[in-house]
Write a protein that holds these residues in place. Structure first.
Motif, PDB file in Angstrom:
ATOM      1  N   LYS A 148       0.850  -1.182   0.000  1.00 32.49           N
ATOM      2  CA  LYS A 148       0.000   0.000   0.000  1.00 32.49           C
ATOM      3  C   LYS A 148       0.899   1.249   0.000  1.00 32.49           C
ATOM      4  N   PRO A 149       0.592   2.269  -0.829  1.00 32.14           N
ATOM      5  CA  PRO A 149       1.393   3.501  -0.809  1.00 32.14           C
ATOM      6  C   PRO A 149       1.448   4.084   0.609  1.00 32.14           C
ATOM      7  N   PHE A 150       2.570   4.721   0.922  1.00 35.82           N
ATOM      8  CA  PHE A 150       2.751   5.271   2.267  1.00 35.82           C
ATOM      9  C   PHE A 150       3.538   6.566   2.192  1.00 35.82           C
ATOM     10  N   ARG A 151       3.458   7.335   3.271  1.00 38.60           N
ATOM     11  CA  ARG A 151       4.241   8.557   3.440  1.00 38.60           C
ATOM     12  C   ARG A 151       5.160   8.334   4.638  1.00 38.60           C
ATOM     13  N   TYR A 152       6.353   8.898   4.558  1.00 34.80           N
ATOM     14  CA  TYR A 152       7.330   8.684   5.626  1.00 34.80           C
ATOM     15  C   TYR A 152       8.172   9.929   5.840  1.00 34.80           C
ATOM     16  N   THR A 153       8.741  10.010   7.043  1.00 37.63           N
ATOM     17  CA  THR A 153       9.716  11.045   7.353  1.00 37.63           C
ATOM     18  C   THR A 153      11.060  10.342   7.535  1.00 37.63           C
ATOM     19  N   GLU A 154      12.136  11.097   7.366  1.00 35.34           N
ATOM     20  CA  GLU A 154      13.454  10.462   7.457  1.00 35.34           C
ATOM     21  C   GLU A 154      14.497  11.481   7.851  1.00 35.34           C
TER      22      GLU A 154
END
Length: 169
Positions: A39-45
């Motif tokens: 599933k598409p996702f958003r992330y911080t890094e």
């Protein structure tokens, strides 16, 4: 845990072309990840690039789910540059059990890499990653952009991640 830039030791001259990577980088906006099997996702890094005067840059990448803040992914390793050339190697260990050697070229302030060797734990999750390509680009606005493409046993090489960072130290 941060990998601070060592201001008391001179950067090894071999690494001067990569000096622009040094420091801590944090994403401004969440990055986007996608692949046909997830599933598409958003992330911080957050990225940390440091040195201790040797002809190698140390790095640690920490990614978190943008909404839940749950840890997603960690990578750590080393960046080496072949003296007298624009050839660069990343040696990477991932918390997923994957170990990579990526090599490529530095052109100005763009670093393009592709996996040469991949190894994994015997109980790694399928489908297996078969190829990784990564590009770092220092943009004219001072932001660092990273794109990662990936191929697996059952999917051809395609973009998996895209994110932009600002230098925080």
């Amino acid at each position: 845990m941060a990998c601070p830039v060592n201001n008391t030791v001179e950067l090894n001259p071999t690494l001067l072309p990569l000096e622009w990577l040094l420091g801590t980088w944090e994403c401004d906006e969440p990055g986007e990840g996608s692949f046909p099997t997830i599933k598409p996702f958003r992330y911080t890094e957050t990225l940390h690039f440091s040195h201790v005067g040797q002809p190698v840059i140390n790095f640690m990448f920490n990614a978190f789910h943008a909404e839940s803040k749950k840890p997603l992914h960690r990578e750590c390793g080393f960046v080496r540059m072949q003296p007298g050339t624009n050839r660069v190697a990343f040696i990477i260990a991932q918390n997923s059990g994957l170990v990579e050697i990526e090599e490529g070229e530095l052109t100005g302030q763009q670093l393009s890499l592709q996996s040469l060797q991949l190894a994994r734990t015997s109980f790694a999750k399928e489908p297996y990653v078969k190829q990784i390509c990564r590009v770092f680009q220092l943009r004219s606005d001072g932001k660092l952009e990273q794109t990662v493409s990936m191929a697996t046993d059952n999917q051809p090489l395609m973009q998996h991640l895209r994110i932009t960072y600002r230098r925080s130290s």
